[in-house]
Scaffold this active site. Sequence first.
Site, short mmCIF file in Angstrom:
data_model
loop_
_atom_site.label_atom_id
_atom_site.label_comp_id
_atom_site.label_asym_id
_atom_site.label_seq_id
_atom_site.Cartn_x
_atom_site.Cartn_y
_atom_site.Cartn_z
N ASP A 6 -4.54 -5.77 11.59
CA ASP A 6 -4.22 -7.01 12.28
C ASP A 6 -4.01 -6.76 13.77
O ASP A 6 -3.28 -5.83 14.14
CB ASP A 6 -2.94 -7.63 11.70
N HIS A 37 -3.58 -9.66 16.15
CA HIS A 37 -2.69 -10.74 16.56
C HIS A 37 -2.59 -10.96 18.07
O HIS A 37 -1.53 -10.82 18.68
CB HIS A 37 -1.29 -10.49 16.00
N HIS A 39 -8.08 -9.03 3.52
CA HIS A 39 -6.90 -9.06 4.38
C HIS A 39 -5.64 -8.67 3.63
O HIS A 39 -4.87 -7.81 4.09
CB HIS A 39 -6.72 -10.45 5.00
N ASN A 46 -5.01 -14.59 6.78
CA ASN A 46 -4.26 -15.82 6.52
C ASN A 46 -4.04 -16.64 7.80
O ASN A 46 -3.98 -17.87 7.75
CB ASN A 46 -2.93 -15.52 5.84
N HIS A 47 -3.99 -15.98 8.95
CA HIS A 47 -3.76 -16.73 10.18
C HIS A 47 -5.02 -17.46 10.65
O HIS A 47 -4.91 -18.51 11.32
CB HIS A 47 -3.19 -15.82 11.26
N ASP A 98 -6.70 -11.64 11.00
CA ASP A 98 -5.53 -11.92 11.83
C ASP A 98 -5.74 -11.49 13.28
O ASP A 98 -4.96 -10.73 13.86
CB ASP A 98 -4.26 -11.29 11.25
#
Length: 369
Positions: free
Chosen positions: A101, A103, A248, A173-174, A138
């Site tokens: 991830d 982010h 993920h 999920n994001h 993500d």
Amino acid sequence: MPPLPGNPGSSAGLNAFGNGFMWLRRNTPTRKAFVRGLSLATAGAAGGVATLMLSPSSARADAVATTPKVEVKKLTKAAKESSGPPTVVDLKGRRIIALGDVHGDLLQTLRALKLGGLIDESGSKWTGGNTVLVQVGDILDRGDHELAIMRLFKRLAKQAEKEGGAVYTMNGNHEIMNIEGDFRYVTPGALTSFAKLYASKHGDKPQLQTFQGATQARRELLKPGSDLAKQMAKQATVLQVGDTLFAHAGVLPEHVDFGLDKINERVSGWMEGKYAHPPNQVKDESGVVWNRTYGGGPMYGPNGACPRLNEVLKSLNAKRMVIGHTPQESGANAECLGKLWRIDVGQSRGIMGAKPQVIEIVGDNVKVL
């Protein structure tokens, strides 16, 4: 819910309103509750609007000051018709670099790519030859530089293809949350960047300087059927490269029973606006982008994660699975006798700001870089 700190209609702008936004994010346990709270809060701005300042908050000034500026205005050119994301890729003896991830933290992303020997010092040129890079989702949320990272991977994918390599970014999920319009974890700087992108396409408007306007701009740019959503529809949600399975959060036996091709097709179709919702095998708590089965729960024994993993791998003729999603405070690590690799190290400064790591897979050899 107590009133949000600060008056959304005051000239103090996002500094005050942002405090309330963060309070909501910390204190609402579900997505539904957050969205309802945010709607109530923004409705209170009817008598005046909160100014969305076009600079990141001081708390993130260090991140912006040390991160290269990347143009994003060309990111959402009309997407070509999607042929659907891949589910299985022939490795052809190539090396794999897997990245967890990221982010919204461009600087940490560049550091991770350099660890894998994939980019030059400027961060603009692919140096990985025929390496296959898989980023497990993500990219969005918790950091200011989402669009810059998306554009970076898009550029590197074109360069890698010319050298026989490949770049695969996946849906986490994001990504799913943002296409759904759930902006719980969006930073003020990321809202601003989307407002600027919207303005570059539709013209600058005073309301884009407001919290509500910038939020609506993000919603328009990410809604199913939008150019950005169609671009993300080309990303796999589950992917097998050679004998390595990527997801993920992790593939469970029930996901295999449903069909990995079907998962990818349904997510892609939803992002393109063909379906009303993503499949339950994705959006539910036990979905491939949400479950915590492999992230840190019981691993062994009849109810442990490893027996379930063995069932999945056997069904797919795979040797290992690589996941992100659950930050690993000890760094990238293996479980289930090396059949499970967990590579979300919390490198984004919106998470833990940990030292970046990637894993390298060459044949049957896997190591942390």
